[in-house]
Motif scaffolding. Structure first.
Motif, short mmCIF file in Angstrom:
data_model
loop_
_atom_site.label_atom_id
_atom_site.label_comp_id
_atom_site.label_asym_id
_atom_site.label_seq_id
_atom_site.Cartn_x
_atom_site.Cartn_y
_atom_site.Cartn_z
N LYS A 77 -3.14 17.51 -5.96
CA LYS A 77 -4.49 17.02 -5.68
C LYS A 77 -5.08 17.73 -4.47
O LYS A 77 -4.39 17.98 -3.48
N CYS A 122 -2.03 7.78 0.94
CA CYS A 122 -2.95 8.55 0.09
C CYS A 122 -2.40 9.96 -0.10
O CYS A 122 -2.09 10.66 0.86
N ASP A 123 -2.27 10.38 -1.38
CA ASP A 123 -1.69 11.70 -1.65
C ASP A 123 -2.72 12.82 -1.53
O ASP A 123 -2.40 13.99 -1.75
N ARG A 124 -3.94 12.50 -1.16
CA ARG A 124 -4.95 13.53 -0.93
C ARG A 124 -5.10 13.82 0.56
O ARG A 124 -5.04 14.95 1.00
N CYS A 125 -5.30 12.75 1.36
CA CYS A 125 -5.51 12.98 2.80
C CYS A 125 -4.23 12.79 3.61
O CYS A 125 -4.22 13.05 4.81
N ASN A 126 -3.14 12.31 2.96
CA ASN A 126 -1.86 12.06 3.65
C ASN A 126 -1.99 11.14 4.86
O ASN A 126 -1.33 11.31 5.87
N GLY A 127 -2.89 10.17 4.72
CA GLY A 127 -3.06 9.17 5.77
C GLY A 127 -4.04 9.53 6.85
O GLY A 127 -4.33 8.72 7.73
N TYR A 146 0.85 -1.19 0.00
CA TYR A 146 0.00 0.00 0.00
C TYR A 146 0.88 1.24 0.00
O TYR A 146 2.03 1.19 0.43
N TYR A 147 0.35 2.36 -0.49
CA TYR A 147 1.08 3.62 -0.39
C TYR A 147 0.18 4.66 0.26
O TYR A 147 -1.04 4.53 0.27
N GLY A 160 -7.30 10.22 6.45
CA GLY A 160 -8.62 9.65 6.19
C GLY A 160 -9.73 10.67 6.15
O GLY A 160 -10.90 10.33 6.02
#
Length: 514
Positions: free
Chosen positions: A479, A403-408, A400-401, A410
């Motif tokens: 994003k 998330c480039d929107r919420c930066n983890g 998994y990588y 959520g």
């Protein structure tokens, strides 16, 4: 019934699963991305001493330097026959000092690998310790009459005076001859490692631990394994060669070749279990649920009754749901290999008797785990704390990588709050005396909001500082809700920084200038 499945039909990936009565209890995956180097041995070069950490940073031939605490250094005089005073830390910067190190904890995205000079060479039945003088140990999992028998056997095992060994759990019914054979193989291997270390000029790999299949055999193959099923003939040959090499053919009768059209894991119906492995929320059979949120050092697990309504009272619901949850939690902790501090938020129970039953059940489950675990008491708030040793790299890191929107996190901020937060920061930046221009780089999707919603807000800021500019760049490569704010002044570094950002995020066109 325990079955080990080895799936290696695809070149890019090898997967090993262990089923206990058709339930997945172990999973390991190795592919081109997550090549593991635990137990590999390297020639390393000391590049830095960090006084505050009381540790060295070691260049061992990979991109990220390894971390070697002073307490993990056995004896540097082994490598140098002169009168260097190694207690003087400054000495490390006066010489190109090389050292033999082993990886005991693999590197993560944030940290380099954890290294040691206390080399260990694990086999299926024993672990050779070249630098542990006269140390003889037995696995804590071996108890009763078996432990007594192995204590007698140890005295007949021959190793050089400057070495030690540990007898592993899998050796409970193994003969002295087989144990001695494996240890002799490891002694020969150690001689080869020392020879290659002397021949290697630069930092790099000296000894590579076996691939994922042999590693799993060493760590997980026990007498209670009923079948080993393999779907790749090449892997099968490798396994046969290994068992003949260590002169143990007792397991060969359990090895089966899989040749059906349907894939091995699908036939045993575990693909869905693997798919559910990293889900945040898991529903229990009773209707209750557990939610798992984990960070690098801490994991929080929340237990909820959810739709669990078949019990007579609140206490019964809480107790039975907690009992079911604790079984699933232990299974998830073990298969995900969660480490560090684990905090379980149980459903509140009033009776002390129920709390004791729950804790005793957890202690029984812990005995089936190879990792070192400590369990605390259930607090008056219903919190149960435990700490667990992580045995290997977390599969989630590689599969998994972030998330480039919420930066983890959520969570995503709404449009209105997003724009307000940007312009509050702009207002703060533009009021600095040495700033003559404020640059904002935002996602292209926010173009409409900036034009329609906030023009008046910007104009009000500009009126107070008429000699200053606000420049807004829109980028398709950023994003939502990520953005950059950069105030320019006479400092050239800031201008260069802006150019790099514009180039990186392809923001050549300026849409709005105030």
């Amino acid at each position: 019934m325990k079955i080990m499945l080895i799936n290696s039909t695809k070149k890019e990936e090898t997967r090993i699963a262990i089923l206990d009565n058709n339930k997945l209890c172990y999973l390991n995956i190795e592919n081109n991305i997550n090549k593991k180097n635990k137990y590999n041995i390297y020639k390393g070069k000391i590049v830095k001493f960090e006084k505050s950490l009381d540790a060295f940073f070691i260049n061992y031939g990979v991109k990220k330097n390894g971390f070697l605490p002073i307490k993990e250094i056995y004896n540097l005089q082994l490598y140098y026959n002169n009168n260097i005073n190694f207690k003087d830390k400054n000495i490390f910067f006066q010489f190109d000092l090389y050292i033999l190190v082993q990886v005991i904890k693999e590197e993560t995205k944030n940290k380099g690998a954890f290294l040691t000079t206390y080399i260990s060479l694990p086999g299926i039945y024993s672990v050779l310790l070249p630098y542990s003088i006269n140390k003889e140990g037995i696995s804590k999992k071996i108890t009763g009459n078996t432990r007594t028998r192995i204590k007698k056997i140890i005295s007949f095992i021959k190793v050089p005076n400057n070495m030690g060994f540990i007898i592993r759990t899998a050796s409970s019914n193994v003969s002295i001859k087989l144990l001695q054979k494996e240890i002799d193989i490891k002694i020969k291997l150690w001689k080869k490692i020392k020879k290659k270390y002397k021949m290697t000029k630069n930092p790099g790999l000296v000894y590579k631990e076996n691939d994922i299949v042999i590693k799993t055999f060493k760590d997980c193959l026990h007498k209670d394994t009923d079948k080993i099923i393999i779907d790749n003939p090449i892997i099968l040959k490798k396994i046969y060669k290994y068992f003949f090499y260590i002169e143990n053919i007792s397991f060969l009768k359990n090895i089966k070749v899989y040749s059906k059209n349907i894939s091995l894991f699908s036939f045993y119906k575990i693909e869905s279990q693997i798919n559910n492995l990293f889900k945040r929320k898991i529903t229990l059979k009773s209707g209750g649920s557990i939610t798992i949120d984990n960070t690098e050092a801490l994991t929080a697990i929340d237990v909820n009754s959810f739709r669990s309504k078949k019990y007579n009272s609140i206490e019964d619901t809480a107790f039975n749901t907690n009992m079911e949850a604790i079984e699933e939690i232990f299974h998830q902790i073990k298969i995900r290999d969660l480490g560090g501090l684990i905090v379980i938020d149980l459903i509140d129970m009033e009776f002390l008797k129920n709390k004791k039953i729950l804790k005793n059940r957890l202690k029984k489950l812990i005995k089936m785990d190879k990792a070192k675990i400590k369990v605390g008491d259930i607090s008056k708030f219903g919190l149960l704390e435990m700490s667990r040793q992580r045995l290997s790299s977390v599969l989630q890191i590689y599969n998994y990588y972030l998330c480039d929107r919420c930066n983890g996190d959520g969570l995503l901020i709404d449009n209105k709050s997003f724009l307000l937060s940007i312009f509050r920061l702009v207002e703060e930046e533009i009021y600095k005396d040495n700033v003559y221009q404020v640059n904002i780089i935002v996602p292209a999707t926010t173009n409409i909001f900036f034009k329609k919603k906030k023009i008046n807000y910007i104009n009000n800021i500009i009126k107070t500082k008429q000699n200053k500019k606000i420049v807004i760049f829109f980028s398709k490569n950023i994003k939502y809700p990520n953005f950059f704010i950069l105030g320019l002044h006479k400092n050239k570094k800031k201008k260069n920084m802006l150019k790099k950002i514009i180039k990186k995020y392809n923001t050549n066109k300026t849409t709005i200038i105030y």
